[in-house]
Design a protein around this motif. Structure first.
Motif, mmCIF file in Angstrom:
data_model
loop_
_atom_site.group_PDB
_atom_site.id
_atom_site.type_symbol
_atom_site.label_atom_id
_atom_site.label_comp_id
_atom_site.label_asym_id
_atom_site.label_seq_id
_atom_site.Cartn_x
_atom_site.Cartn_y
_atom_site.Cartn_z
ATOM 1 N N LEU A 11 0.851 -1.189 0.000
ATOM 2 C CA LEU A 11 0.000 0.000 0.000
ATOM 3 C C LEU A 11 0.887 1.238 0.000
ATOM 4 O O LEU A 11 1.708 1.415 0.906
ATOM 5 C CB LEU A 11 -0.899 0.013 1.236
ATOM 6 N N VAL A 12 0.731 2.096 -0.994
ATOM 7 C CA VAL A 12 1.527 3.323 -1.082
ATOM 8 C C VAL A 12 0.616 4.488 -0.703
ATOM 9 O O VAL A 12 -0.383 4.761 -1.386
ATOM 10 C CB VAL A 12 2.114 3.507 -2.487
ATOM 11 N N GLY A 186 2.659 -4.683 3.188
ATOM 12 C CA GLY A 186 3.577 -3.627 3.593
ATOM 13 C C GLY A 186 2.974 -2.270 3.278
ATOM 14 O O GLY A 186 2.258 -2.112 2.286
ATOM 15 N N VAL A 187 3.228 -1.287 4.148
ATOM 16 C CA VAL A 187 2.730 0.074 3.958
ATOM 17 C C VAL A 187 3.918 0.992 3.704
ATOM 18 O O VAL A 187 4.852 1.048 4.511
ATOM 19 C CB VAL A 187 1.944 0.562 5.188
ATOM 20 N N LEU A 214 -1.994 -0.778 12.005
ATOM 21 C CA LEU A 214 -1.159 -0.943 10.821
ATOM 22 C C LEU A 214 0.103 -0.103 10.982
ATOM 23 O O LEU A 214 0.030 1.114 11.157
ATOM 24 C CB LEU A 214 -1.902 -0.466 9.566
ATOM 25 N N GLY A 215 1.250 -0.745 10.929
ATOM 26 C CA GLY A 215 2.509 -0.018 11.019
ATOM 27 C C GLY A 215 3.044 0.321 9.641
ATOM 28 O O GLY A 215 2.750 -0.358 8.657
ATOM 29 N N VAL A 216 3.810 1.395 9.536
ATOM 30 C CA VAL A 216 4.442 1.779 8.274
ATOM 31 C C VAL A 216 5.715 0.962 8.100
ATOM 32 O O VAL A 216 6.592 0.955 8.969
ATOM 33 C CB VAL A 216 4.744 3.294 8.260
ATOM 34 N N THR A 217 5.816 0.279 6.969
ATOM 35 C CA THR A 217 6.965 -0.593 6.691
ATOM 36 C C THR A 217 8.177 0.210 6.234
ATOM 37 O O THR A 217 9.302 -0.062 6.647
ATOM 38 C CB THR A 217 6.591 -1.620 5.603
ATOM 39 N N ARG A 218 7.934 1.188 5.356
ATOM 40 C CA ARG A 218 9.017 2.019 4.831
ATOM 41 C C ARG A 218 8.533 3.464 4.699
ATOM 42 O O ARG A 218 7.387 3.711 4.335
ATOM 43 C CB ARG A 218 9.480 1.539 3.457
ATOM 44 N N LEU A 219 9.442 4.393 4.990
ATOM 45 C CA LEU A 219 9.195 5.816 4.751
ATOM 46 C C LEU A 219 10.071 6.254 3.601
ATOM 47 O O LEU A 219 11.281 6.012 3.605
ATOM 48 C CB LEU A 219 9.535 6.637 5.995
#
Length: 225
Positions: A11-12, A186-187, A214-219
């Protein structure tokens, strides 16, 4: 980035204007280069993916962009029709059930039904298979701007909480299970190194964690040179 690219659903998310679609296209191209059959998914968007890859505009039919990389730009109406045809199997029956004033009025009265139809179509493609083999290894979802994406992602929780047990609730539980599984989903949060986008990214991150777990996977901080 390798663990992220191996997810079934990516998810972007992020504020409008931060380059979310460009990042989604880049991630999808990367997964395709890894040999993963990838669907780049958008909804109700002014398509950019066709131009990004030197192809015609992407519409509601799945379009090939390059080796292992395909795209679709769905609409709530197209997603609802596809769901109805899957359930009822025959177009004549679908028209009888769905294309009448009573059903149309009923569907319009259900809060969030259009957003859920789009999310449900994305979920369906993550589990779509032919002869026991998954059709897609990865689906990259270029989601709407921050507030709209959060509202869409909340819908499965609302359905499970408020709708009596049945097919709709069963599917909503499966969608929720997919979203909460860090091995499959992944977010990716996209922002700019500017006050307003950064603050909105922080707020959306907190909302995703607080309301949906829901945690953010990558910034990804875009447009840094």
């Amino acid at each position: 980035m390798t663990p992220l690219l191996q997810r079934r659903l990516i998810l972007v998310v992020g504020k409008g204007g931060v380059g979310r679609s460009t990042v989604a296209a880049s991630i999808a191209a990367a997964t395709a280069r890894e040999g993963r059959r990838t669907l780049l998914f958008e909804a109700n968007a002014k398509d950019r993916f066709g131009a990004f890859f030197g192809c015609p505009d992407v519409g509601t039919e799945i379009t090939k962009l390059r080796e292992n990389l395909y795209s679709v730009n769905t609409t709530p109406a197209a997603a609802l029709e596809e769901y109805g045809l899957m359930m009822l199997r025959f177009r004549s029956v679908y028209k009888l059930v769905f294309e009448n004033r009573i059903t149309e009025a009923f569907l319009k009265a259900i809060p969030g039904i259009e957003e859920y139809a789009v999310l449900g179509k994305a979920w369906y493609h993550t589990k779509e298979s032919k002869r026991g083999t998954p059709v897609w290894d990865t689906l990259v979802f270029d989601m709407a701007a921050s507030g709209h994406s959060l509202s869409m992602l909340r819908i499965p929780w609302s359905i499970v909480k408020t709708v009596p047990d049945g097919p709709l609730t069963r599917d909503a539980k499966e969608v929720r299970s997919l979203l909460l599984d860090p091995e499959r989903t992944g977010v990716v949060m996209v922002t700019l190194a500017e006050d307003m986008p950064a603050n909105e990214a922080i707020e959306l991150t907190n909302d995703l964690q607080e309301h949906l777990k829901l945690g953010v996977t990558r910034l990804i901080v875009n447009q840094l040179y």
